[in-house]
Design an enzyme around this catalytic site. Structure first.
Site, PDB file in Angstrom:
ATOM      1  N   ALA A   1      29.692 -22.310   7.497  1.00 21.81           N
ATOM      2  CA  ALA A   1      30.215 -20.939   7.633  1.00 21.81           C
ATOM      3  C   ALA A   1      29.164 -20.121   8.390  1.00 21.81           C
ATOM      4  O   ALA A   1      28.682 -19.099   7.901  1.00 21.81           O
ATOM      5  CB  ALA A   1      30.576 -20.323   6.288  1.00 21.81           C
ATOM      6  N   LEU A   2      28.837 -20.621   9.549  1.00 24.14           N
ATOM      7  CA  LEU A   2      27.672 -20.122  10.289  1.00 24.14           C
ATOM      8  C   LEU A   2      27.875 -18.716  10.825  1.00 24.14           C
ATOM      9  O   LEU A   2      28.985 -18.305  11.156  1.00 24.14           O
ATOM     10  CB  LEU A   2      27.356 -21.077  11.450  1.00 24.14           C
TER      11      LEU A   2
ATOM     12  N   GLY B   1      22.728 -15.139  11.748  1.00 20.98           N
ATOM     13  CA  GLY B   1      21.472 -15.443  11.045  1.00 20.98           C
ATOM     14  C   GLY B   1      21.102 -16.909  11.233  1.00 20.98           C
ATOM     15  O   GLY B   1      19.967 -17.249  11.579  1.00 20.98           O
ATOM     16  N   HIS B   2      22.091 -17.778  11.022  1.00 21.28           N
ATOM     17  CA  HIS B   2      21.852 -19.211  11.236  1.00 21.28           C
ATOM     18  C   HIS B   2      21.474 -19.463  12.706  1.00 21.28           C
ATOM     19  O   HIS B   2      20.568 -20.245  12.996  1.00 21.28           O
ATOM     20  CB  HIS B   2      23.116 -20.022  10.921  1.00 21.28           C
TER      21      HIS B   2
ATOM     22  N   GLN C   1      23.282 -27.750  -6.057  1.00 24.16           N
ATOM     23  CA  GLN C   1      22.537 -26.490  -6.146  1.00 24.16           C
ATOM     24  C   GLN C   1      23.411 -25.341  -6.639  1.00 24.16           C
ATOM     25  O   GLN C   1      22.968 -24.205  -6.738  1.00 24.16           O
ATOM     26  CB  GLN C   1      21.867 -26.144  -4.821  1.00 24.16           C
TER      27      GLN C   1
ATOM     28  N   GLY D   1      15.348 -19.003   6.579  1.00 17.23           N
ATOM     29  CA  GLY D   1      15.459 -17.549   6.663  1.00 17.23           C
ATOM     30  C   GLY D   1      14.749 -16.863   5.500  1.00 17.23           C
ATOM     31  O   GLY D   1      14.775 -17.359   4.372  1.00 17.23           O
TER      32      GLY D   1
ATOM     33  N   GLN E   1      13.660 -19.242  -2.023  1.00 16.92           N
ATOM     34  CA  GLN E   1      13.914 -20.606  -1.536  1.00 16.92           C
ATOM     35  C   GLN E   1      12.825 -21.031  -0.542  1.00 16.92           C
ATOM     36  O   GLN E   1      12.352 -22.169  -0.568  1.00 16.92           O
ATOM     37  CB  GLN E   1      15.289 -20.654  -0.874  1.00 16.92           C
TER      38      GLN E   1
ATOM     39  N   SER F   1      25.541 -13.212   5.547  1.00 14.28           N
ATOM     40  CA  SER F   1      25.628 -14.289   4.573  1.00 14.28           C
ATOM     41  C   SER F   1      27.018 -14.902   4.673  1.00 14.28           C
ATOM     42  O   SER F   1      28.001 -14.180   4.910  1.00 14.28           O
ATOM     43  CB  SER F   1      25.430 -13.717   3.161  1.00 14.28           C
TER      44      SER F   1
ATOM     45  N   ARG G   1      28.702 -15.847   2.316  1.00 12.68           N
ATOM     46  CA  ARG G   1      29.499 -15.293   1.213  1.00 12.68           C
ATOM     47  C   ARG G   1      30.126 -13.950   1.562  1.00 12.68           C
ATOM     48  O   ARG G   1      31.071 -13.524   0.899  1.00 12.68           O
ATOM     49  CB  ARG G   1      28.650 -15.161  -0.053  1.00 12.68           C
TER      50      ARG G   1
HETATM   51  P1  AMP Z   1      22.735 -21.266   4.057  1.00  6.16           P
HETATM   52  O1  AMP Z   1      23.743 -21.827   4.997  1.00  6.16           O
HETATM   53  O2  AMP Z   1      23.151 -19.986   3.410  1.00  6.16           O
HETATM   54  O3  AMP Z   1      22.203 -22.289   3.095  1.00  6.16           O
HETATM   55  O4  AMP Z   1      21.485 -20.836   4.955  1.00  6.16           O
HETATM   56  C1  AMP Z   1      20.869 -21.744   5.822  1.00  6.16           C
HETATM   57  C2  AMP Z   1      19.620 -21.114   6.341  1.00  6.16           C
HETATM   58  O5  AMP Z   1      19.925 -19.901   7.031  1.00  6.16           O
HETATM   59  C3  AMP Z   1      18.633 -20.731   5.228  1.00  6.16           C
HETATM   60  O6  AMP Z   1      17.316 -20.998   5.660  1.00  6.16           O
HETATM   61  C4  AMP Z   1      18.863 -19.251   5.077  1.00  6.16           C
HETATM   62  O7  AMP Z   1      17.750 -18.552   4.563  1.00  6.16           O
HETATM   63  C5  AMP Z   1      19.138 -18.853   6.516  1.00  6.16           C
HETATM   64  N1  AMP Z   1      19.868 -17.589   6.568  1.00  6.16           N
HETATM   65  C6  AMP Z   1      20.976 -17.262   5.860  1.00  6.16           C
HETATM   66  N2  AMP Z   1      21.342 -15.992   6.118  1.00  6.16           N
HETATM   67  C7  AMP Z   1      20.423 -15.504   6.994  1.00  6.16           C
HETATM   68  C8  AMP Z   1      20.240 -14.238   7.644  1.00  6.16           C
HETATM   69  N3  AMP Z   1      21.069 -13.233   7.428  1.00  6.16           N
HETATM   70  N4  AMP Z   1      19.189 -14.103   8.484  1.00  6.16           N
HETATM   71  C9  AMP Z   1      18.339 -15.138   8.700  1.00  6.16           C
HETATM   72  N5  AMP Z   1      18.465 -16.343   8.137  1.00  6.16           N
HETATM   73  C10 AMP Z   1      19.488 -16.529   7.289  1.00  6.16           C
END
Ligand code: AMP
Length: 282
Positions: A32-33, A36-37, A61, A148, A154, A186, A188
């Site tokens: 769900a990119l 931020g990703h 998790q 991130g 984390q 996010s 979410r």
């Molecule tokens: P996730 O898919 O939520 O597990 O996130 C994967 C990576 O993307 C993790 O290292 C997160 O910290 C990073 N991440 C998620 N949201 C953001 C954001 N808004 N800005 C920067 N990095 C992010």
């Protein structure tokens, strides 16, 4: 861009790259990119010959079954985004491929790092994170991996994991990417209703105000103020709001070590759990 779902195929591809002398950057995600990703991808692309991204919604998790079931999944769009961001390899394994014999053991003492905030409210969460990240590092064997600061706790857990196991990977941290109204991006966020989405920037606004007030009010009073501010909108339930030291997450009693002060919060907006944080003196 090549995609792999089998560990053996992924391993073959990265081994070939290492043999060719190519450096490998790795961005683990749950899909769900969003931008931020993609900002992590960009960092990896700048510094490495090859960038690998993984998409795996890691069941172990999730301490809440509903959260796992409702976690947004959008593989087709993810692959489109990764292709246009210049990703070289995508690893998308199934659960059975990753955990053929159930949940592996991992005996690492994280000290207080996994006992507070997310660790306290999501029992087992960081163990699940550490197990999957260790496994992915073993498969991808990256030289550099990108995380991130949005998930700040984390990040510390992963740095600790790498340090204790002496894993040959360098961990890089990127700033939190935000929507124009300040809401931290996010996956979410996709679950928020239109009305909730409009209200959601209250979290960021409160963090900004806390930054302004930091050093002027006693720490405990400021924390209470922040909780009251967010809770003033009945759509929000604050799970925690803490002002901690960004190196080891111990709760700050006063502003003596203020250069390390980090405000962290987890909030329910409806039934969606959102987290955010802000460094208060940098
Ligand atoms: P996730 O898919 O939520 O597990 O996130 C994967 C990576 O993307 C993790 O290292 C997160 O910290 C990073 N991440 C998620 N949201 C953001 C954001 N808004 N800005 C920067 N990095 C992010």
């Amino acid at each position: 861009m090549k995609t792999f779902s089998l560990i053996s195929e992924m391993v073959k591809a990265v081994q070939k790259e290492h043999k060719a002398g190519h450096s490998i950057g790795f961005v683990p995600t749950m899909g769900a990119l969003h931008e931020g990703h993609l900002s992590l991808m960009e960092e990896s692309k700048k510094a490495n010959d090859i960038t690998v991204c993984s998409i795996f919604v890691n069941p172990i998790q999730f301490n809440n079954k509903k959260d796992l079931e409702k976690y947004p999944r959008n593989l087709k769009e993810d692959l489109r985004l990764l292709q246009s961001a210049g990703c070289d390899y995508v690893f998308i394994p199934e659960n059975e491929e990753v955990y053929p014999e159930g949940t592996p053991r991992l005996d690492i003492n994280f000290g207080s790092l996994d006992k507070v905030m997310e660790g306290k409210f999501r029992p087992g969460h960081f163990k699940g994170v550490a197990i999957i990240v260790k496994k992915l590092f073993e498969i991808i064997t990256p030289d550099h991996a990108y995380f991130g600061k949005k998930d700040y706790q984390q990040l510390l857990i992963i740095r600790h994991l790498v340090s204790v196991l002496q894993l040959p990977v360098q961990i890089h941290a990127s700033p939190t990417f935000r929507e124009p109204d300040g809401l931290a991006m996010s996956s979410r966020n996709l679950r928020l209703t239109i009305g909730e989405r409009e209200m959601a920037s209250l979290i960021y606004q409160t963090l900004c105000k806390v930054k302004e007030k930091a050093g002027h009010l006693p720490v405990k009073e400021l924390r209470r103020w922040a909780i009251k501010k967010i809770s003033s909108n009945p759509a929000f339930t604050v799970e925690y709001f803490e002002i901690v030291d960004k190196n080891d997450l111990h709760i700050l009693e006063n502003w003596k070590e203020k250069e390390n002060a980090l405000a962290c919060t987890a909030v329910f907006l409806g039934d969606v759990r959102l987290i955010d944080n802000m460094e208060l003196f940098s």
